[in-house]
Write a protein that holds these residues in place. Structure first.
Motif, PDB file in Angstrom:
ATOM      1  N   ASP A 115     126.721  35.256  45.848  1.00 50.60           N
ATOM      2  CA  ASP A 115     125.897  34.113  45.442  1.00 50.60           C
ATOM      3  C   ASP A 115     124.420  34.386  45.716  1.00 50.60           C
ATOM      4  O   ASP A 115     123.559  34.067  44.902  1.00 50.60           O
ATOM      5  N   GLU A 116     124.147  34.992  46.860  1.00 49.39           N
ATOM      6  CA  GLU A 116     122.764  35.325  47.228  1.00 49.39           C
ATOM      7  C   GLU A 116     122.165  36.321  46.233  1.00 49.39           C
ATOM      8  O   GLU A 116     121.038  36.168  45.777  1.00 49.39           O
ATOM      9  N   VAL A 117     122.928  37.339  45.885  1.00 48.83           N
ATOM     10  CA  VAL A 117     122.458  38.328  44.905  1.00 48.83           C
ATOM     11  C   VAL A 117     122.211  37.649  43.561  1.00 48.83           C
ATOM     12  O   VAL A 117     121.199  37.903  42.905  1.00 48.83           O
ATOM     13  N   ALA A 118     123.114  36.777  43.149  1.00 49.65           N
ATOM     14  CA  ALA A 118     122.954  36.075  41.866  1.00 49.65           C
ATOM     15  C   ALA A 118     121.696  35.212  41.875  1.00 49.65           C
ATOM     16  O   ALA A 118     120.938  35.204  40.896  1.00 49.65           O
ATOM     17  N   ARG A 119     121.444  34.492  42.976  1.00 50.57           N
ATOM     18  CA  ARG A 119     120.232  33.664  43.071  1.00 50.57           C
ATOM     19  C   ARG A 119     118.977  34.534  43.022  1.00 50.57           C
ATOM     20  O   ARG A 119     118.008  34.202  42.353  1.00 50.57           O
ATOM     21  N   THR A 120     119.001  35.647  43.736  1.00 48.86           N
ATOM     22  CA  THR A 120     117.865  36.561  43.735  1.00 48.86           C
ATOM     23  C   THR A 120     117.617  37.104  42.333  1.00 48.86           C
ATOM     24  O   THR A 120     116.480  37.148  41.860  1.00 48.86           O
ATOM     25  N   ASN A 121     118.680  37.499  41.660  1.00 49.31           N
ATOM     26  CA  ASN A 121     118.545  38.013  40.291  1.00 49.31           C
ATOM     27  C   ASN A 121     117.997  36.945  39.352  1.00 49.31           C
ATOM     28  O   ASN A 121     117.172  37.237  38.490  1.00 49.31           O
ATOM     29  N   GLU A 122     118.454  35.708  39.502  1.00 49.23           N
ATOM     30  CA  GLU A 122     117.945  34.615  38.671  1.00 49.23           C
ATOM     31  C   GLU A 122     116.460  34.406  38.916  1.00 49.23           C
ATOM     32  O   GLU A 122     115.692  34.211  37.975  1.00 49.23           O
ATOM     33  N   LEU A 124     114.301  36.646  40.032  1.00 55.45           N
ATOM     34  CA  LEU A 124     113.590  37.793  39.464  1.00 55.45           C
ATOM     35  C   LEU A 124     113.483  37.680  37.951  1.00 55.45           C
ATOM     36  O   LEU A 124     112.435  37.973  37.378  1.00 55.45           O
ATOM     37  N   GLU A 125     114.550  37.253  37.328  1.00 57.88           N
ATOM     38  CA  GLU A 125     114.549  37.099  35.869  1.00 57.88           C
ATOM     39  C   GLU A 125     113.567  36.016  35.444  1.00 57.88           C
ATOM     40  O   GLU A 125     112.810  36.195  34.491  1.00 57.88           O
ATOM     41  N   ALA A 126     113.555  34.909  36.166  1.00 54.68           N
ATOM     42  CA  ALA A 126     112.614  33.827  35.848  1.00 54.68           C
ATOM     43  C   ALA A 126     111.180  34.306  36.039  1.00 54.68           C
ATOM     44  O   ALA A 126     110.301  34.006  35.227  1.00 54.68           O
ATOM     45  N   LYS A 127     110.956  35.060  37.105  1.00 61.50           N
ATOM     46  CA  LYS A 127     109.622  35.585  37.367  1.00 61.50           C
ATOM     47  C   LYS A 127     109.207  36.559  36.251  1.00 61.50           C
ATOM     48  O   LYS A 127     108.079  36.533  35.789  1.00 61.50           O
ATOM     49  N   ARG A 128     110.155  37.404  35.818  1.00 58.66           N
ATOM     50  CA  ARG A 128     109.892  38.350  34.738  1.00 58.66           C
ATOM     51  C   ARG A 128     109.515  37.627  33.450  1.00 58.66           C
ATOM     52  O   ARG A 128     108.640  38.049  32.724  1.00 58.66           O
ATOM     53  N   GLU A 129     110.200  36.514  33.178  1.00 57.71           N
ATOM     54  CA  GLU A 129     109.911  35.757  31.966  1.00 57.71           C
ATOM     55  C   GLU A 129     108.538  35.115  32.029  1.00 57.71           C
ATOM     56  O   GLU A 129     107.897  34.926  31.005  1.00 57.71           O
TER      57      GLU A 129
END
Length: 153
Positions: A115-122, A124-129
């Motif tokens: 769950d922590e990895v998924a939140r971090t990835n989300e 990062l993805e939002a930041k990338r966008e």
């Protein structure tokens, strides 16, 4: 050389088929635990259940989104892997998550980490966008970017 690549691919395919056969005829505990759809569904449901919640087989099937027959087929593995425990003195037998089990404790840790990895990835993805991807986006004065007053409207 092309013949070599083809034979390498063929050999890898044979090796892969051989390993698949070995994994299915002598599965590891991990494969026995996750190698079908029912057990992961049940484990996921149990990890989300309120603490101490008890189920008979039919209730467990409904809660996990599977069939009574699937639960019947896998109940012994779920007990044997110490994921669930039979509640003493219940008829029909009721089951609950075995929270004292080292397996269940590790499953909670694994789920928390995933769950922590998924939140971090989300994040990062939002930041990338939100991050500009071209020099023109980064700098409004970039020479290749037209200014609003340069457009013929």
């Amino acid at each position: 050389m092309a013949g070599t690549a083809d034979s390498d691919s063929e050999q890898l395919s044979d090796e892969a088929a051989e390993m698949s056969e070995v994994r299915h005829t002598s599965p590891s505990v991990w494969m026995a635990l996750t190698g079908n759809e029912t057990i992961p569904l049940v484990v996921d449901a149990l990890l989300d259940a309120p603490p101490g919640k008890e189920f008979n087989k039919t209730e467990l099937a409904e809660y996990a989104g599977t069939t009574h027959q699937s639960i019947q087929n896998h109940i012994d593995n779920l007990v044997g892997f110490q994921i669930i425990e039979a509640v003493p003195d219940t008829q029909p037998t009721r089951y609950r998550l075995d929270t004292d089990s080292p397996v269940v404790k590790q499953l909670f840790k694994l789920t928390t980490n995933l769950d922590e990895v998924a939140r971090t990835n989300e994040k990062l993805e939002a930041k990338r966008e939100d991050t500009p991807s071209t020099p023109a986006d980064l700098n409004p004065n970039y020479p290749g970017r037209k200014r609003a007053n340069e457009f013929d409207v």
